[in-house]
Scaffold this active site. Sequence first.
Site, mmCIF file in Angstrom:
data_model
loop_
_atom_site.group_PDB
_atom_site.id
_atom_site.type_symbol
_atom_site.label_atom_id
_atom_site.label_comp_id
_atom_site.label_asym_id
_atom_site.label_seq_id
_atom_site.Cartn_x
_atom_site.Cartn_y
_atom_site.Cartn_z
ATOM 1 N N ASP A 130 10.365 -8.570 2.113
ATOM 2 C CA ASP A 130 10.206 -7.651 3.251
ATOM 3 C C ASP A 130 10.237 -8.373 4.595
ATOM 4 O OD1 ASP A 130 7.674 -8.781 2.832
ATOM 5 O OD2 ASP A 130 6.718 -6.887 2.314
ATOM 6 N N SER A 188 0.793 -1.226 0.000
ATOM 7 C CA SER A 188 0.000 0.000 0.000
ATOM 8 C C SER A 188 0.829 1.282 0.000
ATOM 9 C CB SER A 188 -0.960 0.015 1.207
ATOM 10 O OG SER A 188 -0.253 -0.195 2.405
ATOM 11 N N SER A 189 2.128 1.182 0.325
ATOM 12 C CA SER A 189 2.975 2.388 0.287
ATOM 13 C C SER A 189 4.441 1.985 0.265
ATOM 14 C CB SER A 189 2.711 3.281 1.507
ATOM 15 O OG SER A 189 3.158 2.652 2.688
ATOM 16 N N GLY A 190 5.271 2.969 -0.099
ATOM 17 C CA GLY A 190 6.714 2.756 -0.079
ATOM 18 C C GLY A 190 7.380 3.898 0.652
ATOM 19 N N ARG A 191 8.618 3.660 1.112
ATOM 20 C CA ARG A 191 9.331 4.735 1.812
ATOM 21 C C ARG A 191 10.835 4.572 1.607
ATOM 22 N NH1 ARG A 191 5.879 2.280 5.621
ATOM 23 N NH2 ARG A 191 5.753 0.976 3.805
ATOM 24 N N ASN A 232 1.769 -17.772 7.044
ATOM 25 C CA ASN A 232 1.190 -16.533 6.528
ATOM 26 C C ASN A 232 -0.224 -16.398 7.066
ATOM 27 O OD1 ASN A 232 2.850 -15.158 4.205
ATOM 28 N ND2 ASN A 232 3.161 -17.345 3.978
#
Length: 468
Positions: free
Chosen positions: A241, A16-19, A300
């Site tokens: 990740d 949903s996002s990257g940084r 998971n």
Amino acid sequence: MDPVIKYYLAIDIGASSGRHILAHLEDGRMVLEEVHRFPNGMTEKDGELVWDVDELFAQIKLGMKKCAELGKIPVSVGVDTWGVDIVLLDKDGKRIGNAVAYRDGRTRGMDEEVYRLIPEDELYARTGIQKAIFNTIYQLMALKRKKPEHLEKAETMLMMPDYFHYMLSGAAVTEYTEATTGQLISPETRDWDMELIGKLGYPKRIFRKIVAPGTAVGELTESVRKEVGYNCKVVVPATHDTGSAVIAVPTDSDNAMYISSGTWSLMGTELLKANCSPESKASNLTNEGGYDYRFRYLKNIMGLWMIQSVKKEIGGELGFGEICEMASKCSIPSIVDCNDDRFLAPANMTEEVRSACRESGQQVPEGIAEIASVIYNSLAQCYAKTVKEIESITGQKYDRIHIVGGGSNAEYLNRLTAQATGIPVYAGPTEATAIGNVAAQMMTAGELPGLKAARKCVFNSFPIVQYR
């Protein structure tokens, strides 16, 4: 820029996002600075759910440029992402087709196609990877059946973070931890299982050299250098990740479990040898690759994807902290199975949770507080069940659970987890994936002498909250 300070850049891209997180060591402690953040998500294109990898790469370069503007040039950069998804390249290194996302429906029924060629039990005994319908092995079968011309044209298959490293450096290699998520790696040889790949009829030429996390694959290409304003090394971290997040689990105990808590909850422990037993398969446990060729023996679990979806649907302006607080005041006893496929990509998560409660004769939650309460309590029960399964299979008792990642901020869920499992919970650090990413780069540079030292550094650098 102070010449003594060595900066390392982690580019951590989630669903949903990257940084972009810059890190350096100061008096033995790791200091982080977020320099860029950008949105991510699946979009529909040509009837497929896809990732906009061109936009993601543009954001990667934009964040790198910001480092130069700050006068903080990193000595190295590394990218981590989610697992299983792939990009195909032709003989000229150009992308073939879309970068299809794991939630796309193209893999439906592909498990049966795979099991016609290799029985399911044999596949697990061979790879140690749990069945998930979106694994790379099934994505490739979907291509073989539905778009064979893409495979025929392909010269190279890269996992998602490998593709970004290729775009940065020109080096087309596959990092070990990410590759293991696809269900095509042998835990014995730690390399592609070419015999299995041959049985499945996938073109062997597309599978590139496997490299270990911490490998320096080169420097920035000339065009990237010009765009970002500097050169640096490209060092592949544990590019999955969770592989990076597990590096950042701040423990020296052999009796620790972890939950890497984000869109997914990945719950497990570290093993030195993969457990590919029938009992392990029956519990749907997986042996994903870790740093230093350890195995992330984990399950998971659907995770905060459910809460993220509900927030989007009915949360309005509420933050996750507020939703957590509201949920903690509810007493609704209903529980759903977070691992049910129905929660993977429903049209409406809120209604799916309500329907699951209704169908099982339980109280149907009303409003966001009750919906969130059902999800948080269900996750805690799922964690407790997973502890028992792993203890039963490994014959080991675990005396602590480390929760790392964004979900470590979910105080209510952390409390519920400690209650449901009866095991002390240690929450933090939040930015575990980025921390593990830079820790791998620092180990490569010799600033941290090894995994034990890296974990000690993490423990000393970030707040850890205990729940009993």
